[in-house]
Design a protein around this motif. Structure first.
Motif, PDB file in Angstrom:
ATOM      1  N   PHE A   1      14.273  -9.269  12.119  1.00  0.00           N
ATOM      2  CA  PHE A   1      15.476  -9.360  11.293  1.00  0.00           C
ATOM      3  C   PHE A   1      15.119  -9.861   9.891  1.00  0.00           C
ATOM      4  O   PHE A   1      14.172 -10.617   9.726  1.00  0.00           O
ATOM      5  CB  PHE A   1      16.464 -10.333  11.942  1.00  0.00           C
ATOM      6  CG  PHE A   1      17.724 -10.562  11.168  1.00  0.00           C
ATOM      7  CD1 PHE A   1      17.888 -11.687  10.395  1.00  0.00           C
ATOM      8  CD2 PHE A   1      18.746  -9.638  11.228  1.00  0.00           C
ATOM      9  CE1 PHE A   1      19.045 -11.916   9.682  1.00  0.00           C
ATOM     10  CE2 PHE A   1      19.920  -9.851  10.524  1.00  0.00           C
ATOM     11  CZ  PHE A   1      20.063 -11.001   9.738  1.00  0.00           C
ATOM     12  N   GLY A   2      15.877  -9.402   8.902  1.00  0.00           N
ATOM     13  CA  GLY A   2      15.802  -9.995   7.584  1.00  0.00           C
ATOM     14  C   GLY A   2      15.112  -9.185   6.515  1.00  0.00           C
ATOM     15  O   GLY A   2      15.215  -9.510   5.334  1.00  0.00           O
ATOM     16  N   LEU A   3      14.387  -8.129   6.877  1.00  0.00           N
ATOM     17  CA  LEU A   3      13.697  -7.321   5.880  1.00  0.00           C
ATOM     18  C   LEU A   3      14.688  -6.362   5.238  1.00  0.00           C
ATOM     19  O   LEU A   3      15.380  -5.614   5.918  1.00  0.00           O
ATOM     20  CB  LEU A   3      12.559  -6.538   6.540  1.00  0.00           C
ATOM     21  CG  LEU A   3      11.529  -5.896   5.608  1.00  0.00           C
ATOM     22  CD1 LEU A   3      10.765  -6.949   4.831  1.00  0.00           C
ATOM     23  CD2 LEU A   3      10.556  -5.031   6.414  1.00  0.00           C
ATOM     24  N   LYS A   4      14.773  -6.400   3.909  1.00  0.00           N
ATOM     25  CA  LYS A   4      15.668  -5.510   3.181  1.00  0.00           C
ATOM     26  C   LYS A   4      14.860  -4.376   2.578  1.00  0.00           C
ATOM     27  O   LYS A   4      13.712  -4.549   2.191  1.00  0.00           O
ATOM     28  CB  LYS A   4      16.410  -6.246   2.061  1.00  0.00           C
ATOM     29  CG  LYS A   4      17.354  -7.330   2.531  1.00  0.00           C
ATOM     30  CD  LYS A   4      16.640  -8.633   2.701  1.00  0.00           C
ATOM     31  CE  LYS A   4      17.595  -9.785   3.013  1.00  0.00           C
ATOM     32  NZ  LYS A   4      16.868 -11.022   3.358  1.00  0.00           N
TER      33      LYS A   4
ATOM     34  N   SER B   1      14.728   5.223  -0.117  1.00  0.00           N
ATOM     35  CA  SER B   1      13.496   5.766  -0.699  1.00  0.00           C
ATOM     36  C   SER B   1      12.264   5.110  -0.077  1.00  0.00           C
ATOM     37  O   SER B   1      11.294   5.789   0.287  1.00  0.00           O
ATOM     38  CB  SER B   1      13.496   5.555  -2.217  1.00  0.00           C
ATOM     39  OG  SER B   1      12.284   5.998  -2.787  1.00  0.00           O
ATOM     40  N   ASP B   2      12.290   3.790   0.040  1.00  0.00           N
ATOM     41  CA  ASP B   2      11.158   3.101   0.657  1.00  0.00           C
ATOM     42  C   ASP B   2      11.022   3.467   2.129  1.00  0.00           C
ATOM     43  O   ASP B   2       9.911   3.648   2.644  1.00  0.00           O
ATOM     44  CB  ASP B   2      11.353   1.583   0.537  1.00  0.00           C
ATOM     45  CG  ASP B   2      10.905   1.036  -0.814  1.00  0.00           C
ATOM     46  OD1 ASP B   2      10.569   1.851  -1.700  1.00  0.00           O
ATOM     47  OD2 ASP B   2      10.904  -0.195  -0.984  1.00  0.00           O
ATOM     48  N   TRP B   3      12.150   3.569   2.804  1.00  0.00           N
ATOM     49  CA  TRP B   3      12.122   3.920   4.226  1.00  0.00           C
ATOM     50  C   TRP B   3      11.478   5.293   4.425  1.00  0.00           C
ATOM     51  O   TRP B   3      10.736   5.518   5.379  1.00  0.00           O
ATOM     52  CB  TRP B   3      13.538   3.897   4.780  1.00  0.00           C
ATOM     53  CG  TRP B   3      13.648   4.146   6.255  1.00  0.00           C
ATOM     54  CD1 TRP B   3      14.183   5.243   6.859  1.00  0.00           C
ATOM     55  CD2 TRP B   3      13.213   3.290   7.314  1.00  0.00           C
ATOM     56  NE1 TRP B   3      14.122   5.129   8.227  1.00  0.00           N
ATOM     57  CE2 TRP B   3      13.517   3.942   8.532  1.00  0.00           C
ATOM     58  CE3 TRP B   3      12.591   2.044   7.353  1.00  0.00           C
ATOM     59  CZ2 TRP B   3      13.230   3.374   9.761  1.00  0.00           C
ATOM     60  CZ3 TRP B   3      12.304   1.485   8.593  1.00  0.00           C
ATOM     61  CH2 TRP B   3      12.625   2.150   9.773  1.00  0.00           C
ATOM     62  N   GLY B   4      11.762   6.209   3.493  1.00  0.00           N
ATOM     63  CA  GLY B   4      11.160   7.535   3.574  1.00  0.00           C
ATOM     64  C   GLY B   4       9.647   7.483   3.500  1.00  0.00           C
ATOM     65  O   GLY B   4       8.950   8.274   4.151  1.00  0.00           O
ATOM     66  N   LYS B   5       9.111   6.557   2.715  1.00  0.00           N
ATOM     67  CA  LYS B   5       7.648   6.420   2.610  1.00  0.00           C
ATOM     68  C   LYS B   5       7.056   5.946   3.930  1.00  0.00           C
ATOM     69  O   LYS B   5       5.980   6.396   4.334  1.00  0.00           O
ATOM     70  CB  LYS B   5       7.303   5.451   1.483  1.00  0.00           C
ATOM     71  CG  LYS B   5       7.692   5.947   0.099  1.00  0.00           C
ATOM     72  CD  LYS B   5       7.462   4.888  -0.961  1.00  0.00           C
ATOM     73  CE  LYS B   5       7.923   5.393  -2.333  1.00  0.00           C
ATOM     74  NZ  LYS B   5       7.771   4.365  -3.379  1.00  0.00           N
ATOM     75  N   LEU B   6       7.764   5.032   4.586  1.00  0.00           N
ATOM     76  CA  LEU B   6       7.282   4.557   5.881  1.00  0.00           C
ATOM     77  C   LEU B   6       7.310   5.685   6.915  1.00  0.00           C
ATOM     78  O   LEU B   6       6.347   5.868   7.674  1.00  0.00           O
ATOM     79  CB  LEU B   6       8.148   3.388   6.358  1.00  0.00           C
ATOM     80  CG  LEU B   6       7.768   2.777   7.709  1.00  0.00           C
ATOM     81  CD1 LEU B   6       6.451   2.018   7.593  1.00  0.00           C
ATOM     82  CD2 LEU B   6       8.862   1.839   8.210  1.00  0.00           C
TER      83      LEU B   6
ATOM     84  N   PRO C   1       0.805  -1.226   0.000  1.00  0.00           N
ATOM     85  CA  PRO C   1       0.000   0.000   0.000  1.00  0.00           C
ATOM     86  C   PRO C   1       0.839   1.278   0.000  1.00  0.00           C
ATOM     87  O   PRO C   1       0.425   2.293  -0.556  1.00  0.00           O
ATOM     88  CB  PRO C   1      -0.827  -0.116   1.287  1.00  0.00           C
ATOM     89  CG  PRO C   1      -0.881  -1.570   1.577  1.00  0.00           C
ATOM     90  CD  PRO C   1       0.434  -2.121   1.120  1.00  0.00           C
ATOM     91  N   LEU C   2       2.020   1.224   0.624  1.00  0.00           N
ATOM     92  CA  LEU C   2       2.883   2.405   0.681  1.00  0.00           C
ATOM     93  C   LEU C   2       3.742   2.560  -0.574  1.00  0.00           C
ATOM     94  O   LEU C   2       4.460   3.556  -0.703  1.00  0.00           O
ATOM     95  CB  LEU C   2       3.793   2.337   1.910  1.00  0.00           C
ATOM     96  CG  LEU C   2       3.111   2.519   3.269  1.00  0.00           C
ATOM     97  CD1 LEU C   2       4.115   2.313   4.398  1.00  0.00           C
ATOM     98  CD2 LEU C   2       2.461   3.885   3.379  1.00  0.00           C
ATOM     99  N   GLY C   3       3.664   1.601  -1.487  1.00  0.00           N
ATOM    100  CA  GLY C   3       4.480   1.675  -2.691  1.00  0.00           C
ATOM    101  C   GLY C   3       5.948   1.392  -2.436  1.00  0.00           C
ATOM    102  O   GLY C   3       6.811   1.870  -3.172  1.00  0.00           O
ATOM    103  N   MET C   4       6.237   0.594  -1.407  1.00  0.00           N
ATOM    104  CA  MET C   4       7.618   0.257  -1.055  1.00  0.00           C
ATOM    105  C   MET C   4       8.043  -0.957  -1.879  1.00  0.00           C
ATOM    106  O   MET C   4       8.093  -2.089  -1.400  1.00  0.00           O
ATOM    107  CB  MET C   4       7.721  -0.001   0.448  1.00  0.00           C
ATOM    108  CG  MET C   4       7.339   1.203   1.290  1.00  0.00           C
ATOM    109  SD  MET C   4       7.176   0.839   3.065  1.00  0.00           S
ATOM    110  CE  MET C   4       8.869   0.448   3.505  1.00  0.00           C
TER     111      MET C   4
END
Length: 206
Positions: free
Chosen positions: A119-122, A126-131, A53-56
């Motif tokens: 642990f383990g999520l890559k 840019s994606d982190w900024g959306k979160l 949903p966040l486009g990550m």
């Protein structure tokens, strides 16, 4: 869920929940609860309810060959390692003592496809900024650059809860359990362990 049910659930509590803090497996327990309630594997739930949903698009537990090619090498400046727990930074201090100021290590984590709550999520910056933008917007985010259309990922109450300390006092270092007692680190270091400082008197505006 197997690790939580078959191992963690059989262990005695270190203390009553909410009375002290220990750097442990709480995130794995939370992931098992998510799987139980949603009926989905944790990685699918993260994809369906958060990252998609966040486009990550580059946030995943399993990296594709194309994503691996894009990943930069991991370099550590041994002069600036400041992990609050001594034995986590000790190897870098030793390398620094040997004269190795910069260390490059393989991106072995990219080959790890296991799913954990902690642990383990890559991901990417840019994606982190959306979160982060979603959290700053009280759990919502606009879709397709349309400020009139937004989706709700978390409730405002959940966002507030994420930033609220649940420990019985504001001095979190007195509530930590060894070996993760931060080695006498100042309270500001607690944020590296997800322990927020007391909120300001007024909420900042962004």
């Amino acid at each position: 869920a197997g690790y939580v049910n078959n191992y963690l659930a059989q262990q005695p509590l270190l203390f009553e929940p909410g009375t002290r803090y220990n750097y442990a497996d709480g995130a794995n327990v939370a992931a098992a609860i998510v799987e139980q309630i949603s009926g989905k594997p944790f990685d699918k739930y993260v994809h369906d309810e958060i990252s998609s949903p966040l486009g990550m698009k580059d946030t995943t537990f399993v990296t594709s060959p194309q994503q691996k090619r894009r990943a930069p090498p991991t370099r550590f400046d041994t002069d600036s390692i400041s992990h609050p727990v001594f034995f986590s930074r000790a190897p870098f201090l030793f390398l620094n003592w040997l004269g190795l100021k910069t260390v490059q290590v393989p991106n072995f984590l990219l080959d790890d496809s296991s799913v954990h709550g902690d642990f383990g999520l890559k991901s990417t910056a840019s994606d982190w900024g959306k979160l982060i933008q979603m959290l700053l917007s009280n759990g919502t985010i606009c879709t397709n650059n349309d400020t009139r259309t937004s989706i709700q990922i978390l409730s405002p109450g959940s966002v507030e809860e994420l930033g609220t300390s649940t420990l019985p006092d504001d001095s979190a270092t007195t509530s930590l359990v060894p070996p993760f007692a931060l080695d006498g680190a100042p309270p500001s270091k607690n944020r590296a362990f997800g322990i927020p400082e007391p909120p300001p008197a007024t909420n900042p505006k962004f």
